[in-house]
Scaffold this motif. Structure first.
Motif, PDB file in Angstrom:
ATOM      1  N   TRP A 179       0.865  -1.173   0.000  1.00  0.00           N
ATOM      2  CA  TRP A 179       0.000   0.000   0.000  1.00  0.00           C
ATOM      3  C   TRP A 179       0.905   1.226   0.000  1.00  0.00           C
ATOM      4  N   ARG A 202     -14.444  -1.475  -5.565  1.00  0.00           N
ATOM      5  CA  ARG A 202     -14.943  -0.344  -6.338  1.00  0.00           C
ATOM      6  C   ARG A 202     -14.128  -0.240  -7.619  1.00  0.00           C
ATOM      7  N   SER A 254      -5.264   1.439  -7.830  1.00  0.00           N
ATOM      8  CA  SER A 254      -5.780   1.979  -6.575  1.00  0.00           C
ATOM      9  C   SER A 254      -7.094   1.301  -6.256  1.00  0.00           C
ATOM     10  N   PRO A 299      -9.907   0.383  -2.464  1.00  0.00           N
ATOM     11  CA  PRO A 299     -10.116   0.585  -1.030  1.00  0.00           C
ATOM     12  C   PRO A 299      -9.171  -0.287  -0.206  1.00  0.00           C
ATOM     13  N   ASN A 300      -8.537   0.316   0.785  1.00  0.00           N
ATOM     14  CA  ASN A 300      -7.651  -0.411   1.686  1.00  0.00           C
ATOM     15  C   ASN A 300      -8.455  -0.833   2.917  1.00  0.00           C
ATOM     16  N   ASN A 356      -7.437   0.571   6.202  1.00  0.00           N
ATOM     17  CA  ASN A 356      -7.432   2.032   6.320  1.00  0.00           C
ATOM     18  C   ASN A 356      -8.842   2.574   6.074  1.00  0.00           C
ATOM     19  N   ASN A 357      -9.825   1.936   6.740  1.00  0.00           N
ATOM     20  CA  ASN A 357     -11.225   2.360   6.654  1.00  0.00           C
ATOM     21  C   ASN A 357     -11.744   2.391   5.221  1.00  0.00           C
ATOM     22  N   ASP A 358     -11.226   1.483   4.386  1.00  0.00           N
ATOM     23  CA  ASP A 358     -11.635   1.385   2.982  1.00  0.00           C
ATOM     24  C   ASP A 358     -11.379   2.663   2.195  1.00  0.00           C
ATOM     25  N   GLU A 359     -10.405   3.450   2.637  1.00  0.00           N
ATOM     26  CA  GLU A 359     -10.000   4.627   1.867  1.00  0.00           C
ATOM     27  C   GLU A 359      -9.330   4.179   0.569  1.00  0.00           C
ATOM     28  N   ILE A 360      -9.616   4.900  -0.537  1.00  0.00           N
ATOM     29  CA  ILE A 360      -8.971   4.585  -1.802  1.00  0.00           C
ATOM     30  C   ILE A 360      -7.483   4.892  -1.688  1.00  0.00           C
ATOM     31  N   GLN A 361      -6.661   3.910  -2.003  1.00  0.00           N
ATOM     32  CA  GLN A 361      -5.219   4.044  -1.821  1.00  0.00           C
ATOM     33  C   GLN A 361      -4.495   3.312  -2.939  1.00  0.00           C
TER      34      GLN A 361
END
Length: 240
Positions: A13, A72, A120, A122-123, A126-131
């Motif tokens: 990541w 996503r 990229s 969702p992690n 990391n709260n499914d933040e796009i990373q």
């Protein structure tokens, strides 16, 4: 046609360091795949899926294995110096219940023969933040054999089960109508089949039933066969 054994070497990541929290093995035969990812720390299923693989780009011809967690639509990170390989995976069964969504991945070859994927998504840590992420995939040697590689799909009406064998590796993925997911991975070591992972209900085992029960002699692709009393469709049958 494609016959390959692929394993993930690392997931990074960005901008973190690469690691590999899973034991991931993908059996590819012809146009189909059986992909099992087990968390090393717990032995639980991280992700498991099986279905059809389609090569969307024609050069290079080799298509790497499945990509991670398709929650996503992803943004592919591209280099100006290469044309990435693009592949699509249509899942018939998936432990994360994302069968309705096909996955697309783009890859480039590394000098050592591995495949690098960038993109990229969702992690989950990391709260499914796009990373942005980077993955490195490698291949296992299949070895020479007169036995073909194959993938079967059950037709018993109780759910869907995929059974696959490539070289010295055997994987079974099963999803019941109520969503219960079970998996099995076995490896042949020094002439003996060894269970590596088993999660969920009891599944057909080449270690217990023997290779003769799963002998592909007389099988033909796109026909039905009986294995230990269960009817399967021969989805893929290819010389390794």
């Amino acid at each position: 046609m494609v016959v390959q054994l692929s394993y993930r070497k690392s997931l990074r990541w960005v901008p973190g360091e690469p690691s590999e929290p899973t034991s991931t093995l993908v059996l590819d035969v012809g146009d189909f795949f059986v992909d099992l990812r087990i968390l090393k720390a717990t032995g639980d299923i991280d992700w498991a899926m099986a279905g059809k693989r389609t090569i969307l780009s024609s050069s290079p011809r080799k298509c790497p294995p499945h990509r991670p967690r398709p929650l996503r639509p992803q943004r592919i990170i591209k280099s100006a110096n290469f044309v990435p390989v693009k592949c699509q995976w249509t899942k018939e069964i998936c432990s994360q219940n994302t069968e309705a969504h096909d996955d697309i991945g783009e890859f480039e070859d590394l000098p050592n023969g591995d495949a690098l994927e960038k993109g990229s998504m969702p992690n989950p840590d990391n709260n499914d933040e796009i990373q942005a992420y980077e993955e490195v995939w490698g291949n296992l040697d299949i070895g020479s054999s007169d036995e073909p590689a194959w993938i079967l799909r059950s037709k018993d009406g109780k759910g869907v089960t995929f059974v696959a064998k490539v070289g010295d590796w055997f994987q079974v993925l099963s999803k019941k109508q109520d969503g219960q997911f079970s998996v099995l991975r076995e490896e042949k070591v020094k002439g003996e089949w060894v269970q590596r992972y088993a999660v969920g209900e009891k599944l057909p085992s080449i270690r217990e039933l023997g290779e003769e029960v799963f002998s592909p002699k007389g099988w033909r692709q796109d026909t039905d066969v009986k294995v230990d009393g269960v009817t399967y469709a021969v989805y893929a049958l290819e010389k390794a």
